[in-house]
Every structure is written in C-alpha cells, then in structure tokens.
Motif scaffolding. Structure first.
Motif, PDB file in Angstrom:
ATOM      1  N   GLY A   1       0.802  -1.216   0.000  1.00  0.00           N
ATOM      2  CA  GLY A   1       0.000   0.000   0.000  1.00  0.00           C
ATOM      3  C   GLY A   1       0.830   1.259   0.000  1.00  0.00           C
ATOM      4  N   LEU A   2       0.171   2.356  -0.345  1.00  0.00           N
ATOM      5  CA  LEU A   2       0.810   3.665  -0.311  1.00  0.00           C
ATOM      6  C   LEU A   2       0.813   4.175   1.123  1.00  0.00           C
ATOM      7  N   ASP A   3       1.839   4.909   1.489  1.00  0.00           N
ATOM      8  CA  ASP A   3       1.947   5.462   2.835  1.00  0.00           C
ATOM      9  C   ASP A   3       1.068   6.715   2.933  1.00  0.00           C
ATOM     10  N   ILE A   4      -0.183   6.505   3.350  1.00  0.00           N
ATOM     11  CA  ILE A   4      -1.123   7.627   3.485  1.00  0.00           C
ATOM     12  C   ILE A   4      -1.504   7.843   4.944  1.00  0.00           C
TER      13      ILE A   4
ATOM     14  N   ALA B   1      -2.604   5.425   6.956  1.00  0.00           N
ATOM     15  CA  ALA B   1      -3.774   4.583   7.227  1.00  0.00           C
ATOM     16  C   ALA B   1      -3.686   3.957   8.606  1.00  0.00           C
TER      17      ALA B   1
ATOM     18  N   GLU C   1      -9.017   2.037   5.834  1.00  0.00           N
ATOM     19  CA  GLU C   1      -7.972   2.927   5.330  1.00  0.00           C
ATOM     20  C   GLU C   1      -6.791   2.134   4.777  1.00  0.00           C
ATOM     21  N   VAL C   2      -6.449   1.028   5.438  1.00  0.00           N
ATOM     22  CA  VAL C   2      -5.366   0.176   4.940  1.00  0.00           C
ATOM     23  C   VAL C   2      -5.753  -0.412   3.580  1.00  0.00           C
TER      24      VAL C   2
ATOM     25  N   SER D   1      -5.335   2.254   0.974  1.00  0.00           N
ATOM     26  CA  SER D   1      -3.918   2.470   0.626  1.00  0.00           C
ATOM     27  C   SER D   1      -3.403   1.353  -0.268  1.00  0.00           C
TER      28      SER D   1
ATOM     29  N   ALA E   1      -4.983   1.747  -3.713  1.00  0.00           N
ATOM     30  CA  ALA E   1      -4.406   2.929  -4.366  1.00  0.00           C
ATOM     31  C   ALA E   1      -3.081   2.574  -5.030  1.00  0.00           C
ATOM     32  N   GLU E   2      -2.267   1.778  -4.354  1.00  0.00           N
ATOM     33  CA  GLU E   2      -0.988   1.361  -4.945  1.00  0.00           C
ATOM     34  C   GLU E   2      -1.223   0.452  -6.149  1.00  0.00           C
TER      35      GLU E   2
ATOM     36  N   ASP F   1      -2.549   2.592  -9.042  1.00  0.00           N
ATOM     37  CA  ASP F   1      -1.436   3.392  -9.561  1.00  0.00           C
ATOM     38  C   ASP F   1      -0.530   2.534 -10.446  1.00  0.00           C
TER      39      ASP F   1
END
Length: 163
Positions: free
Chosen positions: A134-137, A139, A144-145, A148, A151-152, A155
């Motif tokens: 995951g992206l470091d947002i 979370a 939320e995890v 993330s 999202a990765e 992307d």
C-alpha cells in the motif's frame, strides 16, 4: 473509452471527429452503418488471503471497485493479478511462495516493516513481495489500509506495472 464508427457513402477520405471515425465505402446500394464501440476491460482478479478485519476490508473494497475478489484459503488462480496477504502471520509463507511461482504481478503483505522484513528473510528474500503493501497515506483503520493497498495497485495498473 467510447467510439462511434460510421460506414457510409460519404465523399472524401476517412476522417475522425471527437468520438467518431467516418469511413466512406464503395457500396452502390447506399445506406449507412453505424457501430458503437465501448471498451470493456476484464476485472482485476484479486486473491485475498486471511480472515482478519483488514482482509475483510480488502474483500469488501475490492468488490466495490468491481474487481473479482477471491477471499480465503483457496489456491491462487493461475490468472490472478493481485495477491494480498493479511492474516496476522497465520499461514502466510506458503502463499507468499506460491504467488511469485505463478507470476502474480502484484503481491502484497500487510505487516509492519519490522515483521515484514523478518518474513521476507525467512522466504530468502521474498522477491516481488511488497511489504508493507500500500501507499503510505497514514492509514490506521482496516478500511484505510485497504484504500492504501488498492491505491498502490491502481497506480501500478495505470502506469502499466504493478510490481
């Protein structure tokens, strides 16, 4: 992406307008044929391993994204695009060995950096495993995890690479 193709007795060379490709054809019987085309991509096939709150969030969010999600301990499908492991350390190593052997483009382990490094060390490197996935947002909650992680993945697919 949507496109309308028109075949008819139009004079001149083929031409394009926004959303339309017009091509003349020599048929003397007349008439026009219009064909509407809409690209439909196959769904992303996601294998979620684990029965944790985070695994359940990955399953629910993946389905909301219209991905084909296969939760549970079933074997990884040969055409899986994504494997997400969120099992709090239960039975994860066999899955993390199986996924690279099946050339899964994105393999993610939900774990802290510290625990993830220990797991990868036991796997002799864990080639291709993203940890933490995951992206470091920032979370914190299971949902939320999952956001993330997806999202990765999104992307990576938009850029043509998930690994």
């Amino acid at each position: 992406m949507e496109l309308l193709a028109r075949l008819g007795l139009e004079a001149g060379a083929p031409h394009e307008e926004e959303g339309l490709v017009a091509v003349g054809q020599p048929c003397l019987s007349g008439g026009t044929l219009e064909i509407f085309l809409e690209a439909v991509l196959p769904p992303v096939l996601v294998h979620v391993y684990g029965d944790s709150p985070i695994a359940r969030a990955f399953t629910a969010l993946g389905r909301a994204l219209d991905y084909q999600v296969e939760p549970g301990p079933a074997p990884i499908a040969a055409d899986a695009d994504v494997v997400l492991v969120a099992s709090h350390g239960v039975g994860e190593e066999p899955v993390l060995r199986e996924a690279p052997a099946k050339d899964v483009p994105y393999i993610g382990l939900i774990a802290s950096r510290r625990r993830g490094a220990a797991v990868l060390a036991r796997l002799a490197g864990g080639e291709g495993v993203r940890v933490p996935a995951g992206l470091d947002i920032g979370a914190r909650t299971p949902g939320e995890v999952a956001v993330s992680g997806y999202a990765e993945i999104i992307d990576g697919y938009q850029r043509g690479s998930t690994g």
